[in-house]
Design an enzyme around this catalytic site. Structure first.
Site, PDB file in Angstrom:
ATOM      1  N   GLU A 208     -76.710  22.186 -32.993  1.00 53.82           N
ATOM      2  CA  GLU A 208     -76.686  23.356 -32.104  1.00 53.82           C
ATOM      3  C   GLU A 208     -78.019  23.564 -31.399  1.00 53.82           C
ATOM      4  O   GLU A 208     -78.218  24.551 -30.685  1.00 53.82           O
ATOM      5  CB  GLU A 208     -76.254  24.619 -32.864  1.00 53.82           C
ATOM      6  CG  GLU A 208     -76.919  24.849 -34.194  1.00 53.82           C
ATOM      7  CD  GLU A 208     -76.346  26.048 -34.943  1.00 53.82           C
ATOM      8  OE1 GLU A 208     -75.556  26.812 -34.379  1.00 53.82           O
ATOM      9  OE2 GLU A 208     -76.733  26.229 -36.107  1.00 53.82           O
TER      10      GLU A 208
ATOM     11  N   ASN B 136     -72.145  27.657 -29.405  1.00 58.31           N
ATOM     12  CA  ASN B 136     -72.709  28.962 -29.027  1.00 58.31           C
ATOM     13  C   ASN B 136     -74.220  28.854 -28.896  1.00 58.31           C
ATOM     14  O   ASN B 136     -74.814  29.300 -27.914  1.00 58.31           O
ATOM     15  CB  ASN B 136     -72.371  30.024 -30.078  1.00 58.31           C
ATOM     16  CG  ASN B 136     -70.890  30.081 -30.360  1.00 58.31           C
ATOM     17  OD1 ASN B 136     -70.100  29.650 -29.545  1.00 58.31           O
ATOM     18  ND2 ASN B 136     -70.513  30.596 -31.518  1.00 58.31           N
TER      19      ASN B 136
ATOM     20  N   CYS C 151     -67.412  23.918 -34.039  1.00 59.47           N
ATOM     21  CA  CYS C 151     -67.039  25.225 -34.600  1.00 59.47           C
ATOM     22  C   CYS C 151     -67.551  26.380 -33.748  1.00 59.47           C
ATOM     23  O   CYS C 151     -67.430  27.541 -34.131  1.00 59.47           O
ATOM     24  CB  CYS C 151     -67.530  25.353 -36.043  1.00 59.47           C
ATOM     25  SG  CYS C 151     -69.306  25.229 -36.201  1.00 59.47           S
TER      26      CYS C 151
END
Ligand code: PEP
Ligand code: MG
Length: 577
Positions: A435, A458, A506
């Site tokens: 991430e 995200n 995810c």
């Protein structure tokens, strides 16, 4: 005439209900003099506000389900105790009597005095307890301000059907509001990837953020319509508008009925490839809803929610019990437990507070620094792994030395457990979240030391595009289809393939049906999302052919520039294979 405010829809659906405005931050109060003959009346007004705050907290406490894994009840109990404390009740009464000032001012004077004592404390944890003082004082202040306008005594704080309008909401507050039965919420601040927005989607309530002017234009108690898909809030709607939105509610209801028919069907593409669809959970009790779906397991359990709305962090035993409860509910399906990802917009009890929190001591960085907190969690996860298939996942890795440090710590923890004759799965799968752009660019290095990777879009989007995910001022730059983001995702998937380990996603992108075909064509085979998105993504999988998608997506990645991709994705989504 009706009034429409626009913002960013973050959780689809339409809600029609009464606005409940939550005042935020330190509430501004003014000093006013109280004539001698009204001093007693002012004191009664103050004590009534304290009573209302107490009733409000007791009402919230009653609604917290007994099986909740989070110790919210104890948190509220502490606030109730504060309401009985002379420091917050008796002293303001004395101040009103002595200075002939209004109750709001007396309470503010006392708040400033108490907070200054807390701020001088050496202990960082205790220092942050001043937030609790502010919480309780603001609750009383709201009733004081309200007592000028209404007779609300706080019993109706059970906010069934209320549409909450707030300047901002923390993830912890959104959890609390869920227990109060709210119908929808809109905030002035925040972004679609904030954990508050993510939590709204898993609560399945319409929500919007970035709704500027909320508190200025909307009156408490007036009927409003909130459209969480378009990001529109409407006040003083005429009958025609209300009818239109009631029809939209009905259509959404029908859509849900249609999607529900897919619940038990396997997620297989037209050309026969089985895709793993997993669920994301935040709280242990979320697993009840997940068990009613056909998810292949949990691909992300955000354990930090266990630390919110409470005074002390959960100890090893409590965490172990929670994890075992979830494992049992999953009946043999895998549970991916992510180690504590505290910091940035997820704060609890002063853990992870710093100036630029998204780039600071967050997630695994914080855990490695704070081992006395991390080790009990590792022990709890390892011990839980003796009860069913558990995968341990490390968030926010940015370099491999960090990874080696965690792996060594996990190893040491295993050795200690062995010495204590505690059971655990010696071959527990350990994965890392990709991430941070640096991790995506070097995904091959991580892949060679891990059993699986999971892409957290995200944060990957936040860090790649340099946009704070909770800052509504830069929401317009949020773009999952930015070529830089897509290339990093593709690199990660390819690195996993070369290393022969599975790669999952995810982040919120995995649960957005607009991107399902793109991701399938990129080679992603495991999608983890909030359970409410599972059937819709599954319906796209049913209508897709991986073999047909692969060349189209490759072409799209090779030749597209910023700005052109959305159009091409649209045509990809319309294609019938
Ligand atoms: C992500 O960053 O995509 C992710 C899944 O983790 P979180 O949203 O909890 O930061
Ligand atoms: Mg993340």
């Amino acid at each position: 005439m009706s009034l429409a405010l626009s913002g960013i829809g973050v959780s689809r659906g339409v809600a029609i209900g009464k606005a409940h405005i939550i005042l935020r931050g330190s509430i501004e109060v003014l000093e006013s003099a109280i004539p001698e003959h009204l001093v007693d009346h002012e004191i009664v007004r103050f004590l009534n506000a304290v009573d209302s705050a107490r009733l409000q907290l007791q009402a919230i406490q009653k609604r917290i389900p007994a099986n909740t894994g989070v110790d919210i009840a104890a948190f509220i109990e502490t606030h109730l105790l504060m309401l009985d404390d002379a420091m917050l009740v008796t002293i303001p009464v004395d101040l009103i009597r002595e200075h002939h000032c209004n109750a709001e001012w007396a309470l503010k004077l006392q708040r400033d005095a108490v907070v200054s004592v807390f701020e001088k404390m050496d202990d960082a944890y205790l220092r942050t307890r001043r937030d609790d003082i502010d919480h309780v004082i603001n609750r009383i202040q709201r009733f004081l301000l309200d007592s000028n306008q209404s007779d609300d005594k706080g019993e109706n704080i059970v906010m069934d059907n209320a549409i909450v309008l707030a300047y901002d909401l923390t993830p912890a507050e959104s959890v609390m509001l869920e227990h109060q039965g709210i119908k929808a919420f809109a905030t002035e601040c925040g972004g679609p990837l904030s954990h508050t927005a993510i939590h709204a989607r898993s609560m399945q309530i319409p929500a919007m953020v970035g709704t500027h002017g909320l508190q200025r234009y909307i009156q408490d108690g007036e009927t409003v319509i909130l459209d969480g898909l378009q990001g529109v809030l409407i006040a003083a709607a005429d009958e025609q508008t209300l009818d239109y939105y009631r029809e939209r509610q009905e259509k959404e209801f029908q859509r849900q009925i249609e999607l529900a028919k897919l619940v038990d069907m396997p997620a297989v593409t037209r050309d026969g490839t089985a895709v793993r669809l997993m669920a994301n959970i935040e709280l242990p009790e979320d697993i009840d809803a997940v068990s009613r779906t056909s998810a292949n397991g949990v691909g992300l359990y955000r354990t930090e929610f266990l630390y919110m709305n409470r005074l002390q962090p959960p100890d090893e035993e409590e965490q172990y019990d929670c994890y075992v409860g979830v494992i049992e509910a999953l009946k043999g399906k895998p549970l991916t437990i992510r180690t504590l990802d505290m910091g940035a917009d997820k704060q609890a009890g002063g853990i992870g507070v710093c100036s630029n929190s998204a780039l600071g001591l967050r997630a695994i960085r914080l855990c490695l620094k704070n081992r006395s907190q991390f080790t009990p969690q590792l022990r709890a996860i390892l011990r839980a792994s003796a009860h069913g298939p558990v995968r341990l996942m490390i968030p926010m890795l940015s370099n491999t030395s960090e990874l080696h440090e965690v792996l060594a710590l996990i190893n040491d923890t295993k050795i200690s457990l062995q010495r204590e004759s505690m059971a655990f799965a010696a071959d527990i799968q350990i994965g890392g979240m990709i991430e941070v752009p640096a991790a995506a660019l070097t995904a091959a290095d991580f892949a060679s030391h891990l059993d699986f990777l999971s892409i957290g879009t995200n944060d990957l989007i936040q860090y790649t595009l340099a946009i704070d995910r909770v800052d509504d001022e830069v929401n317009y730059l949020y773009d999952p289809l930015h070529p830089a983001v897509l290339r990093l995702i593709k690199m990660t998937i390819d690195a996993g393939k070369v290393a022969g380990i599975p790669v999952a996603m995810c982040g919120e992108m995995a649960g957005d049906p607009r991107y399902t075909r793109l991701l399938l064509g990129m080679g992603l085979s495991e999608f983890s999302m909030h359970h409410t998105a599972l059937t819709e993504v599954k319906s796209v999988i049913h209508s897709s052919s991986i073999e047909a998608l692969k060349p189209l997506v490759q072409e799209l990645l090779d030749h597209t520039r910023t700005g052109q991709i959305p159009e091409r994705i649209e045509s990809l989504n319309q294609n019938t294979f």
